[in-house]
Motif scaffolding. Structure first.
Motif, PDB file in Angstrom:
ATOM      1  N   GLU A   6      14.872  43.764   5.282  1.00 17.79           N
ATOM      2  CA  GLU A   6      15.935  44.379   4.512  1.00 17.79           C
ATOM      3  C   GLU A   6      16.257  43.448   3.349  1.00 17.79           C
ATOM      4  O   GLU A   6      15.809  42.300   3.323  1.00 17.79           O
ATOM      5  N   PHE A   7      17.044  43.949   2.410  1.00 18.59           N
ATOM      6  CA  PHE A   7      17.296  43.201   1.177  1.00 18.59           C
ATOM      7  C   PHE A   7      18.774  43.155   0.840  1.00 18.59           C
ATOM      8  O   PHE A   7      19.573  43.937   1.356  1.00 18.59           O
ATOM      9  N   GLN A   8      19.094  42.237  -0.054  1.00 18.87           N
ATOM     10  CA  GLN A   8      20.447  42.080  -0.563  1.00 18.87           C
ATOM     11  C   GLN A   8      20.333  41.713  -2.041  1.00 18.87           C
ATOM     12  O   GLN A   8      19.493  40.899  -2.412  1.00 18.87           O
ATOM     13  N   VAL A   9      21.193  42.316  -2.834  1.00 23.19           N
ATOM     14  CA  VAL A   9      21.249  41.985  -4.250  1.00 23.19           C
ATOM     15  C   VAL A   9      22.492  41.144  -4.474  1.00 23.19           C
ATOM     16  O   VAL A   9      23.556  41.417  -3.922  1.00 23.19           O
ATOM     17  N   ARG A  10      22.328  40.097  -5.280  1.00 26.42           N
ATOM     18  CA  ARG A  10      23.458  39.239  -5.666  1.00 26.42           C
ATOM     19  C   ARG A  10      23.526  39.172  -7.175  1.00 26.42           C
ATOM     20  O   ARG A  10      22.496  39.156  -7.858  1.00 26.42           O
ATOM     21  N   ILE A  11      24.748  39.125  -7.664  1.00 25.21           N
ATOM     22  CA  ILE A  11      24.957  38.941  -9.095  1.00 25.21           C
ATOM     23  C   ILE A  11      25.800  37.689  -9.299  1.00 25.21           C
ATOM     24  O   ILE A  11      26.545  37.274  -8.415  1.00 25.21           O
ATOM     25  N   TYR A  12      25.651  37.109 -10.461  1.00 23.46           N
ATOM     26  CA  TYR A  12      26.346  35.878 -10.812  1.00 23.46           C
ATOM     27  C   TYR A  12      27.117  36.158 -12.095  1.00 23.46           C
ATOM     28  O   TYR A  12      26.543  36.625 -13.075  1.00 23.46           O
ATOM     29  N   LEU A  13      28.420  35.909 -12.061  1.00 25.36           N
ATOM     30  CA  LEU A  13      29.287  36.184 -13.191  1.00 25.36           C
ATOM     31  C   LEU A  13      29.737  34.877 -13.826  1.00 25.36           C
ATOM     32  O   LEU A  13      29.774  33.839 -13.165  1.00 25.36           O
ATOM     33  N   GLY A  14      30.120  34.953 -15.089  1.00 25.46           N
ATOM     34  CA  GLY A  14      30.669  33.787 -15.768  1.00 25.46           C
ATOM     35  C   GLY A  14      32.032  33.426 -15.196  1.00 25.46           C
ATOM     36  O   GLY A  14      32.658  34.215 -14.476  1.00 25.46           O
ATOM     37  N   ASP A  15      32.502  32.224 -15.520  1.00 21.61           N
ATOM     38  CA  ASP A  15      33.755  31.717 -14.953  1.00 21.61           C
ATOM     39  C   ASP A  15      34.916  32.696 -15.081  1.00 21.61           C
ATOM     40  O   ASP A  15      35.583  33.010 -14.092  1.00 21.61           O
ATOM     41  N   GLU A  16      35.179  33.153 -16.285  1.00 21.37           N
ATOM     42  CA  GLU A  16      36.345  34.010 -16.521  1.00 21.37           C
ATOM     43  C   GLU A  16      36.240  35.340 -15.780  1.00 21.37           C
ATOM     44  O   GLU A  16      37.168  35.766 -15.102  1.00 21.37           O
ATOM     45  N   VAL A  86      32.094  30.843  -6.047  1.00 17.22           N
ATOM     46  CA  VAL A  86      33.107  31.792  -6.530  1.00 17.22           C
ATOM     47  C   VAL A  86      32.529  32.673  -7.636  1.00 17.22           C
ATOM     48  O   VAL A  86      33.096  33.720  -7.957  1.00 17.22           O
ATOM     49  N   LYS A  87      31.394  32.286  -8.210  1.00 12.37           N
ATOM     50  CA  LYS A  87      30.758  33.063  -9.277  1.00 12.37           C
ATOM     51  C   LYS A  87      29.583  33.908  -8.774  1.00 12.37           C
ATOM     52  O   LYS A  87      29.015  34.685  -9.519  1.00 12.37           O
ATOM     53  N   SER A  88      29.225  33.745  -7.520  1.00 13.09           N
ATOM     54  CA  SER A  88      28.107  34.459  -6.914  1.00 13.09           C
ATOM     55  C   SER A  88      28.660  35.574  -6.028  1.00 13.09           C
ATOM     56  O   SER A  88      29.476  35.317  -5.141  1.00 13.09           O
ATOM     57  N   PHE A  89      28.214  36.798  -6.278  1.00 12.11           N
ATOM     58  CA  PHE A  89      28.732  37.955  -5.558  1.00 12.11           C
ATOM     59  C   PHE A  89      27.625  38.675  -4.812  1.00 12.11           C
ATOM     60  O   PHE A  89      26.589  39.012  -5.392  1.00 12.11           O
ATOM     61  N   THR A  90      27.864  38.913  -3.544  1.00  7.45           N
ATOM     62  CA  THR A  90      26.972  39.719  -2.725  1.00  7.45           C
ATOM     63  C   THR A  90      27.345  41.176  -2.940  1.00  7.45           C
ATOM     64  O   THR A  90      28.528  41.519  -2.956  1.00  7.45           O
ATOM     65  N   LEU A  91      26.344  42.033  -3.091  1.00  5.84           N
ATOM     66  CA  LEU A  91      26.589  43.461  -3.255  1.00  5.84           C
ATOM     67  C   LEU A  91      26.315  44.170  -1.928  1.00  5.84           C
ATOM     68  O   LEU A  91      25.244  44.017  -1.347  1.00  5.84           O
ATOM     69  N   TYR A  92      27.309  44.892  -1.463  1.00  2.19           N
ATOM     70  CA  TYR A  92      27.233  45.642  -0.216  1.00  2.19           C
ATOM     71  C   TYR A  92      27.003  47.108  -0.567  1.00  2.19           C
ATOM     72  O   TYR A  92      27.709  47.650  -1.425  1.00  2.19           O
ATOM     73  N   VAL A  93      26.049  47.747   0.074  1.00  2.48           N
ATOM     74  CA  VAL A  93      25.772  49.160  -0.151  1.00  2.48           C
ATOM     75  C   VAL A  93      26.191  49.930   1.102  1.00  2.48           C
ATOM     76  O   VAL A  93      25.751  49.601   2.206  1.00  2.48           O
ATOM     77  N   ASP A  94      27.060  50.907   0.895  1.00  2.00           N
ATOM     78  CA  ASP A  94      27.624  51.674   2.019  1.00  2.00           C
ATOM     79  C   ASP A  94      28.198  50.738   3.085  1.00  2.00           C
ATOM     80  O   ASP A  94      28.066  50.988   4.280  1.00  2.00           O
ATOM     81  N   GLY A  95      28.792  49.633   2.640  1.00  2.00           N
ATOM     82  CA  GLY A  95      29.413  48.676   3.547  1.00  2.00           C
ATOM     83  C   GLY A  95      28.444  47.711   4.215  1.00  2.00           C
ATOM     84  O   GLY A  95      28.867  46.856   4.989  1.00  2.00           O
ATOM     85  N   ASN A  96      27.162  47.822   3.920  1.00  2.00           N
ATOM     86  CA  ASN A  96      26.154  46.983   4.560  1.00  2.00           C
ATOM     87  C   ASN A  96      25.775  45.800   3.672  1.00  2.00           C
ATOM     88  O   ASN A  96      25.526  45.965   2.483  1.00  2.00           O
ATOM     89  N   GLU A  97      25.686  44.640   4.297  1.00  2.00           N
ATOM     90  CA  GLU A  97      25.325  43.407   3.588  1.00  2.00           C
ATOM     91  C   GLU A  97      23.848  43.372   3.219  1.00  2.00           C
ATOM     92  O   GLU A  97      23.456  42.762   2.229  1.00  2.00           O
ATOM     93  N   VAL A 115      22.380  42.049 -17.337  1.00  2.00           N
ATOM     94  CA  VAL A 115      22.030  40.648 -17.111  1.00  2.00           C
ATOM     95  C   VAL A 115      21.805  39.933 -18.448  1.00  2.00           C
ATOM     96  O   VAL A 115      21.131  40.443 -19.332  1.00  2.00           O
ATOM     97  N   GLY A 116      22.400  38.771 -18.545  1.00  2.00           N
ATOM     98  CA  GLY A 116      22.252  37.974 -19.751  1.00  2.00           C
ATOM     99  C   GLY A 116      23.307  38.269 -20.796  1.00  2.00           C
ATOM    100  O   GLY A 116      23.381  37.596 -21.813  1.00  2.00           O
ATOM    101  N   GLY A 117      24.143  39.241 -20.523  1.00  2.00           N
ATOM    102  CA  GLY A 117      25.249  39.554 -21.427  1.00  2.00           C
ATOM    103  C   GLY A 117      26.497  38.801 -21.006  1.00  2.00           C
ATOM    104  O   GLY A 117      26.444  37.823 -20.256  1.00  2.00           O
ATOM    105  N   LYS A 118      27.616  39.293 -21.472  1.00  2.00           N
ATOM    106  CA  LYS A 118      28.892  38.640 -21.168  1.00  2.00           C
ATOM    107  C   LYS A 118      29.292  38.789 -19.699  1.00  2.00           C
ATOM    108  O   LYS A 118      29.969  37.939 -19.152  1.00  2.00           O
ATOM    109  N   LEU A 119      28.840  39.855 -19.071  1.00  2.00           N
ATOM    110  CA  LEU A 119      29.293  40.163 -17.722  1.00  2.00           C
ATOM    111  C   LEU A 119      28.472  39.468 -16.629  1.00  2.00           C
ATOM    112  O   LEU A 119      28.992  38.667 -15.868  1.00  2.00           O
ATOM    113  N   ILE A 120      27.185  39.764 -16.565  1.00  2.00           N
ATOM    114  CA  ILE A 120      26.326  39.209 -15.504  1.00  2.00           C
ATOM    115  C   ILE A 120      25.426  38.142 -16.111  1.00  2.00           C
ATOM    116  O   ILE A 120      24.653  38.417 -17.026  1.00  2.00           O
TER     117      ILE A 120
END
Length: 142
Positions: A6-16, A86-97, A115-120
């Motif tokens: 199974e898989f998990q997607v994570r995103i990383y956001l800037g400080d703000e 605090v900048k790394s976010f796990t994405l849950y799909v239908d509540g599943n890790e 990705v690579g923009g202001k958000l992610i």
């Protein structure tokens, strides 16, 4: 026959925006991300918050039943690691890790334009194969 991971997607956001995402997930500043997550029935949680929840639950229910307790507690108490997680976010799909590869692939594809923009700042996909995941350091193994 090979094991189906199974898989998990994570995103990383800037400080703000990481702080905004943790405190106010409905904030207009992260709306493009929130819209994509909604389409995939996904939610996000910072890894730091997930680790802190794990530690709190272990302390409430008895740490002996939580094999990663000592390692996780040490992680959240380390200022450098806290700043990272605090900048790394796990994405849950239908509540599943973790979820099937097609779900992870579709989510990853829809997030890629952000990705690579202001958000992610970064995106990663992880599988559940233990060989591909960090194991507790020796001092935290039972």
């Amino acid at each position: 026959m090979s094991k189906q991971w199974e898989f998990q997607v994570r995103i990383y956001l800037g400080d703000e925006l990481a702080g905004v995402a943790r405190r106010d997930p409905d904030n207009p500043a992260i709306k493009p991300l929130a819209d994509i997550l909604a389409r995939h029935h996904a939610t996000m949680k910072s890894q730091f918050d997930a680790f802190a929840d794990y530690v709190a639950e272990a302390e409430k229910r008895g740490t002996e039943n939580y094999p990663l307790y000592a390692w996780t507690k040490a992680t959240i108490e380390d200022p450098e690691k806290q700043a990272k997680y605090v900048k790394s976010f796990t994405l849950y799909v239908d509540g599943n890790e973790v979820y099937a590869k097609p779900l992870a692939d579709a989510l990853e594809a829809d997030l890629q334009p952000l990705v690579g923009g202001k958000l992610i700042t970064r995106l990663s996909k992880h599988d559940t194969n233990p060989a591909n995941n960090p194991q507790p350091p020796a001092q935290y193994r039972k």
